[in-house]
Scaffold this active site. Structure first.
Site, mmCIF file in Angstrom:
data_model
loop_
_atom_site.group_PDB
_atom_site.id
_atom_site.type_symbol
_atom_site.label_atom_id
_atom_site.label_comp_id
_atom_site.label_asym_id
_atom_site.label_seq_id
_atom_site.Cartn_x
_atom_site.Cartn_y
_atom_site.Cartn_z
ATOM 1 N N LYS A 242 -2.580 6.488 1.486
ATOM 2 C CA LYS A 242 -2.335 6.983 2.847
ATOM 3 C C LYS A 242 -1.393 8.189 2.783
ATOM 4 O O LYS A 242 -0.229 8.136 3.210
ATOM 5 C CB LYS A 242 -1.760 5.853 3.709
ATOM 6 N N GLU B 133 -16.078 6.466 5.117
ATOM 7 C CA GLU B 133 -15.284 5.970 6.249
ATOM 8 C C GLU B 133 -15.123 7.107 7.247
ATOM 9 O O GLU B 133 -15.644 8.198 7.049
ATOM 10 C CB GLU B 133 -13.928 5.458 5.767
ATOM 11 N N ARG C 123 0.835 -1.208 0.000
ATOM 12 C CA ARG C 123 0.000 0.000 0.000
ATOM 13 C C ARG C 123 0.868 1.257 0.000
ATOM 14 O O ARG C 123 0.546 2.250 -0.650
ATOM 15 C CB ARG C 123 -0.946 -0.022 1.203
HETATM 16 N N1 PLP Z 1 -9.056 4.449 6.802
HETATM 17 C C1 PLP Z 1 -8.225 5.428 7.182
HETATM 18 C C2 PLP Z 1 -8.503 6.806 6.740
HETATM 19 C C3 PLP Z 1 -7.106 5.116 7.984
HETATM 20 O O1 PLP Z 1 -6.266 6.071 8.377
HETATM 21 C C4 PLP Z 1 -6.883 3.787 8.384
HETATM 22 C C5 PLP Z 1 -5.731 3.425 9.181
HETATM 23 O O2 PLP Z 1 -4.738 2.967 8.708
HETATM 24 C C6 PLP Z 1 -7.790 2.809 7.957
HETATM 25 C C7 PLP Z 1 -8.865 3.177 7.179
HETATM 26 C C8 PLP Z 1 -7.589 1.386 8.344
HETATM 27 O O3 PLP Z 1 -6.594 0.781 7.575
HETATM 28 P P1 PLP Z 1 -5.768 -0.432 8.132
HETATM 29 O O4 PLP Z 1 -6.756 -1.469 8.534
HETATM 30 O O5 PLP Z 1 -4.939 -0.870 6.997
HETATM 31 O O6 PLP Z 1 -4.992 0.055 9.296
HETATM 32 C C1 COI Z 2 -3.858 3.357 11.665
HETATM 33 O O1 COI Z 2 -4.839 2.732 12.076
HETATM 34 O O2 COI Z 2 -2.743 2.831 11.562
HETATM 35 C C2 COI Z 2 -3.978 4.744 11.266
HETATM 36 O O3 COI Z 2 -3.135 5.196 10.553
HETATM 37 C C3 COI Z 2 -5.125 5.504 11.758
HETATM 38 C C4 COI Z 2 -4.772 6.733 12.507
HETATM 39 C C5 COI Z 2 -3.921 6.514 13.701
HETATM 40 C C6 COI Z 2 -4.250 7.790 11.585
#
Ligand code: PLP
Ligand code: COI
Length: 346
Positions: free
Chosen positions: A184, A220, A82
């Protein structure tokens, strides 16, 4: 190895300096070999690309101590991939996927004393990040980049832990249609700072963003994807959209729901009206930081939408999903092949 003297159970989601970070520099068209550093300060030119045009992206994953005392992290190859995708969209040079995973191993191993013990409720949060380093004044990508990984021990993302939270629908968007919502990028989070502080000032835990083009579909929150449960726990429904982050936690939950819990999974557009009409029994936020956090109530400009599972406890199906996910992460339940990545500490 002796663990640090930390009251692990009382940690919240805040930064605490640990022993080592990882750093690698990109210069003259290539990444250097990278190394661990005890220096947690970054010094750069005032005209650096990140300072002027916000050229930065990051990742988030966690290291856990399993029931049998191993240190593991969860699907780091997906974070690597990612971040690779984020870099391409931001005209940054991707850090090679295999080196990303090795760097995570190296920095976690060096900070093994900071990985919270099994059962403490805390984990080691791993934050890989990259930014444009050299001076740029015309609007263009930098030529030099710094890739770093910091680690910090954390507790629950929301103060109440597993207590349901209340989200509101803001007047703002975190991402534009055809913008950067699907990667991200640091800039997405800058966009969410005013809305999150406004939400807190109004007494809400988070913002639930609607699709920026029509404002009719659920997307989200500022830091997590969303899942809904319906049909008495038989079906999981989650939004499909190009402007939300493809959460690794959400992808994992969907797989576990289908393959471990025999549920049906629908990834599709979800209209706010479906939630208003009481279509769903449970709602949760999911992500590395949020794990699975239940939502009990949505506030749409003063109009309250109650989720059937309420504000007291996590609903039964989310609880089952939570137990399955964390069971896999902490070694209590057999993980699908390749999900749990052991970090050997001598
Ligand atoms: N959506 C956003 C905007 C986020 O910052 C995060 C955190 O990483 C997620 C979703 C969840 O992603 P992940 O499950 O890969 O941590
Ligand atoms: C995560 O869940 O790793 C995120 O990046 C979400 C937040 C702390 C920005």
């Amino acid at each position: 190895m002796e663990k640090k003297d930390v009251d692990w159970g009382s940690l919240d989601f805040n930064y605490r300096e640990t022993d080592y970070s990882y750093v690698s520099m990109y210069k003259d068209g290539k990444w250097d070999e990278g190394k661990l550093t005890k220096d947690h300060t970054v010094t750069m030119n005032e005209c650096a690309g990140v300072l002027q045009y916000s050229q930065s992206c990051f990742e988030g994953l966690k290291a856990y101590t399993t029931e049998d005392g191993k240190i593991v992290c969860f699907r780091p190859d997906l974070n690597a991939q990612r971040m690779h995708d984020s870099c391409l969209r931001l005209e940054m040079p991707p850090f090679p996927v295999d080196r990303f995973v090795k760097a995570v191993e190296e920095v976690v191993k060096a900070n093994a004393a900071w990985v919270p013990p099994y059962g403490s409720g805390a984990t080691l949060y791993i934050r890989p990040y990259m930014f444009g380093y050299n001076p740029v004044i015309g609007v263009k990508p930098a030529d030099e980049y710094m890739f770093r990984i910091l680690v910090t021990p954390v507790g629950p993302y929301f103060k109440g832990g597993m207590k349901p939270v209340e989200v509101r629908i803001p007047d703002y968007d975190r991402a534009a249609p055809h913008g950067t919502g699907g990667i991200k990028a640091g800039l997405n989070y800058a966009m969410s700072l005013y809305p999150i502080m406004e939400a807190h000032r109004q007494g809400f835990n988070e913002n639930m963003y609607l699709d920026p083009a029509t404002r009719t579909k659920i997307e989200e929150t500022g830091g997590a994807n969303i899942i809904f449960i319906k049909d008495n726990g038989k079906t999981l429904v989650t939004p499909k959209s190009d402007s939300i982050l493809p959460s690794i936690t959400r992808r994992s939950i969907c797989y576990l729901a289908e393959n471990y819990l025999n549920m049906k999974v629908e990834q599709r557009e979800i209209f706010l009206t479906e939630v208003e009409d009481g279509e769903f029994d449970e709602m949760g936020l999911c992500g590395t930081a949020a794990v699975i956090s239940p939502v009990g109530r949505i506030n749409d400009h003063g109009k309250v939408i109650n989720i059937k599972s309420g504000m007291d406890d996590m609903g039964p199906t989310l609880k089952k999903l939570y137990d399955t996910l964390t069971g896999v992460q902490m070694g209590r339940i057999k993980a699908p092949e390749g999900w749990v990545h052991e970090i050997k500490v001598d």
